[in-house]
Motif scaffolding. Structure first.
Motif, PDB file in Angstrom:
ATOM      1  N   ASP A  12      49.344  30.753  71.419  1.00  0.00           N
ATOM      2  CA  ASP A  12      48.003  30.819  70.689  1.00  0.00           C
ATOM      3  C   ASP A  12      47.897  29.913  69.505  1.00  0.00           C
ATOM      4  O   ASP A  12      46.676  29.591  69.440  1.00  0.00           O
ATOM      5  CB  ASP A  12      47.828  32.275  69.865  1.00  0.00           C
TER       6      ASP A  12
ATOM      7  N   HIS B 227      42.570  37.604  73.244  1.00  0.00           N
ATOM      8  CA  HIS B 227      44.034  37.776  72.392  1.00  0.00           C
ATOM      9  C   HIS B 227      43.987  39.097  71.686  1.00  0.00           C
ATOM     10  O   HIS B 227      44.894  39.777  72.095  1.00  0.00           O
ATOM     11  CB  HIS B 227      43.888  36.771  71.147  1.00  0.00           C
TER      12      HIS B 227
ATOM     13  N   SER C 203      44.175  41.590  74.865  1.00  0.00           N
ATOM     14  CA  SER C 203      45.661  41.647  75.562  1.00  0.00           C
ATOM     15  C   SER C 203      46.608  42.296  74.454  1.00  0.00           C
ATOM     16  O   SER C 203      47.683  43.030  74.973  1.00  0.00           O
ATOM     17  CB  SER C 203      45.958  40.321  75.801  1.00  0.00           C
TER      18      SER C 203
END
Length: 51
Positions: free
Chosen positions: A2, A40, A43
């Motif tokens: 990320d 993000h 999940s």
């Protein structure tokens, strides 16, 4: 991972700002950032993490 994605987006924003590209490019980066952030968070929740 990320961090690499958001770092890449930061580089794109700096590039857009320095070149003085139109407002449309800013919207593309904004939508991409919102999509990545939503992905993000969802999940992470799917893995049982809480925020």
């Amino acid at each position: 991972m990320d961090t690499l994605i958001f770092g890449g987006l930061l580089v794109v924003v700096v590039g857009i700002w320095r070149r003085g590209v139109g407002v449309g490019a800013w919207w593309v980066v904004f939508v991409a950032t919102c999509f990545l952030l939503a992905h993000h968070i969802t999940s992470g929740l799917g893995l049982g993490l809480s925020y």
